[in-house]
Write a protein that holds these residues in place. Structure first.
Motif, PDB file in Angstrom:
ATOM      1  N   ALA A  74       0.823  -1.215   0.000  1.00 14.84           N
ATOM      2  CA  ALA A  74       0.000   0.000   0.000  1.00 14.84           C
ATOM      3  C   ALA A  74       0.853   1.259   0.000  1.00 14.84           C
ATOM      4  CB  ALA A  74      -0.936  -0.008   1.203  1.00 14.84           C
ATOM      5  N   LEU A  86      -7.557   0.557  -1.258  1.00 12.26           N
ATOM      6  CA  LEU A  86      -6.795  -0.683  -1.254  1.00 12.26           C
ATOM      7  C   LEU A  86      -6.698  -1.262   0.159  1.00 12.26           C
ATOM      8  CD1 LEU A  86      -4.946  -2.757  -2.659  1.00 12.26           C
ATOM      9  CD2 LEU A  86      -3.045  -1.206  -2.168  1.00 12.26           C
ATOM     10  N   PRO A  96      -5.796  -8.081  -1.961  1.00  9.91           N
ATOM     11  CA  PRO A  96      -5.820  -6.724  -2.524  1.00  9.91           C
ATOM     12  C   PRO A  96      -6.987  -6.575  -3.496  1.00  9.91           C
ATOM     13  CG  PRO A  96      -3.610  -7.632  -2.611  1.00  9.91           C
ATOM     14  CD  PRO A  96      -4.532  -8.753  -2.223  1.00  9.91           C
ATOM     15  N   ILE A  98     -10.025  -3.423  -4.834  1.00  3.76           N
ATOM     16  CA  ILE A  98     -10.556  -2.061  -4.759  1.00  3.76           C
ATOM     17  C   ILE A  98     -11.924  -2.066  -5.416  1.00  3.76           C
ATOM     18  CG2 ILE A  98     -10.284   0.348  -5.463  1.00  3.76           C
ATOM     19  CD1 ILE A  98      -7.267  -0.082  -5.555  1.00  3.76           C
ATOM     20  N   PHE A 115      -3.096  -1.614  -9.379  1.00  3.81           N
ATOM     21  CA  PHE A 115      -2.826  -3.042  -9.186  1.00  3.81           C
ATOM     22  C   PHE A 115      -1.507  -3.457  -9.822  1.00  3.81           C
ATOM     23  CE2 PHE A 115      -7.457  -3.472  -8.310  1.00  3.81           C
ATOM     24  CZ  PHE A 115      -7.320  -3.981  -7.037  1.00  3.81           C
TER      25      PHE A 115
END
Length: 132
Positions: A74, A86, A96, A98, A115
């Motif tokens: 992050a 995230l 992970p 979003i 990503f």
């Protein structure tokens, strides 16, 4: 006789009550004790606390994986909105992710690039042994 004892008891209770009221005074400011401000939870520790249960069955040390994702994966995301989305995705799902609803409409086109940016540090956190 009973009347005299009752009168004496009543008089003494009135005198004591009056003196007790005279002794009560409001506290001075230097007498008031203030509690220290409540400590807010550390954002990193709170993230690890929410993330670790999702990692329990998959990793031997879920707290380390979550801490690594917070500190390395992050951390490479410069945009605050994308980074918060995230972190929310990881803490809620353990992977992970979003959700587009978590990101302002003007930044949704940057999700794919985000990503790509976090791919290497995420894989390192999840699959490479911790550096001693």
């Amino acid at each position: 006789m009973f009347f005299r004892i009752s009168a004496a008891a009543l008089a003494s209770s009135l005198i004591l009550a009056g003196s007790a009221q005279a002794q009560v005074e409001p506290p001075r400011i230097e007498q008031i004790q203030f509690r220290p401000p409540a400590r807010l939870p550390d954002p990193r520790a709170e993230f690890v606390r929410q993330c670790a249960p999702h990692m329990m069955g998959r990793w031997a040390h879920p707290e380390e994986v979550c801490g690594c994702l917070h500190d390395h994966a992050a951390a490479v995301v410069e945009d605050n909105d994308l980074r918060e989305a995230l972190l929310r995705g990881i803490s809620e799902t353990g992977v992970p992710t979003i959700e587009t609803a978590w990101v302002p409409a003007s930044k949704r086109s940057e999700i794919g690039a985000t990503f790509t940016k976090i791919a290497k540090p995420t894989l390192q956190c999840m699959f490479e042994p911790a550096q001693q």
